[in-house]
Enzyme design. Structure first.
Site, PDB file in Angstrom:
ATOM      1  N   LYS A 141      43.631 -54.798 -49.969  1.00 39.86           N
ATOM      2  CA  LYS A 141      42.313 -55.081 -49.144  1.00 39.86           C
ATOM      3  C   LYS A 141      41.891 -54.254 -49.156  1.00 39.86           C
ATOM      4  O   LYS A 141      40.619 -53.511 -49.072  1.00 39.86           O
ATOM      5  CB  LYS A 141      42.418 -55.379 -47.624  1.00 39.86           C
ATOM      6  CG  LYS A 141      42.748 -57.100 -47.795  1.00 39.86           C
ATOM      7  CD  LYS A 141      43.348 -57.995 -46.777  1.00 39.86           C
ATOM      8  CE  LYS A 141      44.008 -59.141 -47.072  1.00 39.86           C
ATOM      9  NZ  LYS A 141      44.638 -59.809 -45.030  1.00 39.86           N
ATOM     10  N   ASP A 195      37.534 -61.767 -41.189  1.00 42.15           N
ATOM     11  CA  ASP A 195      38.961 -63.292 -41.610  1.00 42.15           C
ATOM     12  C   ASP A 195      37.965 -64.679 -41.130  1.00 42.15           C
ATOM     13  O   ASP A 195      39.365 -65.667 -41.782  1.00 42.15           O
ATOM     14  CB  ASP A 195      39.921 -62.958 -40.811  1.00 42.15           C
ATOM     15  CG  ASP A 195      41.623 -62.017 -41.940  1.00 42.15           C
ATOM     16  OD1 ASP A 195      40.277 -62.157 -43.527  1.00 42.15           O
ATOM     17  OD2 ASP A 195      42.087 -61.333 -41.106  1.00 42.15           O
ATOM     18  N   GLN A 207      46.318 -57.790 -39.764  1.00 44.48           N
ATOM     19  CA  GLN A 207      46.965 -58.562 -40.684  1.00 44.48           C
ATOM     20  C   GLN A 207      48.207 -60.123 -39.908  1.00 44.48           C
ATOM     21  O   GLN A 207      48.531 -59.363 -39.103  1.00 44.48           O
ATOM     22  CB  GLN A 207      47.689 -57.635 -41.643  1.00 44.48           C
ATOM     23  CG  GLN A 207      48.384 -58.644 -42.809  1.00 44.48           C
ATOM     24  CD  GLN A 207      47.774 -59.505 -43.494  1.00 44.48           C
ATOM     25  OE1 GLN A 207      46.750 -58.205 -44.191  1.00 44.48           O
ATOM     26  NE2 GLN A 207      48.558 -60.613 -44.303  1.00 44.48           N
TER      27      GLN A 207
END
Ligand code: NDP
Length: 293
Positions: free
Chosen positions: A52, A119, A96
């Protein structure tokens, strides 16, 4: 059979994103900025976060990584999130998953400012998605929609069977495929580990979206000939054949399912690459205040 090529599509979309990021920089004097928080050193998580960050640099975004040991307390982590929420230089914040057991992922998700939740996991974004309002769509489902769009696949009227009901993939995917939109307009069956006659359910599908986390789970005898197959699974196994020391497998038995499908995503090289594109697009939209002012 036609391959839904995540490498090709993601590179193409990233060129557009890079152009738009350059425009953003020239008009505002700053780059879209994504911050990631990584706790511990799980091999998969390390790889995803590194990828990412690398992709942010590639399209001209700023990226920052905050790393913590597994011993970090929930309070410390939540305080950091609050601090980043207040930082006007940050457009997107992701934490994460998975997190160590002593940290409640729900608290973490809800502490992230929904206006920076690129997200798309925050209840505000999920609720708005449910109502077809502007929001950050979870990155993996968003990437899958972009992939279907790129190949001009009209899903209207199709029967879509989603396997797996997680908050981050299966459940949002089922809502998106049922929405009054294209891709969408499907009749959706959402299946999981308690589903009876799973094979019969999947055999009904014009489009199968597999998000289970079990190597080669969907086999050729479960698939209707001509079905579209979207394989979300990323199953890592150690391997002596690769330089990295591990090999990735999908949830679909690609070798045997591909010949009878109309379209199929490979693993690797499919949905995983599109997830990053979804994340980048959400971050750019956040920087431009396209969704929330
Ligand atoms: P979860 O473990 O959160 O969910 C798995 C789902 O699969 C659950 O709903 C579970 O059912 C269901 N399931 C498990 N076993 C069976 C079974 N035997 N029959 C039917 N359903 C079953 O996983 P995620 O959704 O987070 O991830 C799924 C996969 O996708 C993983 O391999 C993950 O690594 C990958 N992934 C890939 C991404 C990408 O970018 N390509 C992004 C995110 C995930 P139940 O709810 O009943 O337990």
């Amino acid at each position: 059979m036609k391959l839904l090529d995540g490498k090709y599509v993601s590179e193409k979309v990233k060129v557009q994103i890079a152009e738009e990021a350059a425009d953003f920089l020239s008009t505002t004097g700053r780059k879209p900025h994504l911050v990631a928080i990584l706790v511990g050193n799980d091999g998969g998580s390390e790889t995803y976060v590194a990828s990412k960050m690398k992709n942010c640099e590639k399209v001209g975004f700023k990226s920052s990584l905050h790393r913590y040991d597994n011993s970090v307390t929930e309070a410390e982590l939540l305080a950091k999130i609050e601090e980043i929420n207040q930082d006007d230089d940050v457009d997107g914040l992701i934490v994460q998953l998975p997190l160590p057991k002593h940290i409640d992922p729900e608290k973490v998700t809800e502490t992230i400012d929904y206006r920076k939740d690129v997200d798309g996991f925050h209840p505000v974004n999920l609720g708005r998605m449910m109502r077809n309002l502007p929001c950050f769509i979870p990155a993996t489902p968003y990437g899958i929609l972009l992939m279907l769009q790129e190949y001009n696949i009209d899903t209207t009227g199709m029967h879509c069977v989603v396997v797996g009901r997680s908050n981050i993939v299966g459940s949002p995917m089922s809502i998106l495929m049922a929405r009054n939109a294209n891709p969408g307009n499907c009749t959706v069956t959402l299946t999981h580990s308690r589903t009876k006659d799973l094979k019969e359910q999947i055999l009904q599908a014009d489009i199968v979206i597999a998000a289970i986390g079990k190597k080669n789970f969907v086999t050729a005898d479960m698939v209707k000939p001509g079905a579209i197959i979207i394989d979300v699974g990323i199953n890592r196994e150690t391997s002596t054949e690769t330089k990295s020391g591990f090999k990735l497998y999908g949830d679909v038995d690609f070798d045997n399912v591909a010949p009878i499908s109309s379209y199929i995503t490979p693993v690797p090289g499919g949905v995983g690459l599109m997830t990053i594109v979804g994340l980048l697009k959400n971050t750019l939209a956040s920087a431009r205040k396209e969704i929330y002012k």
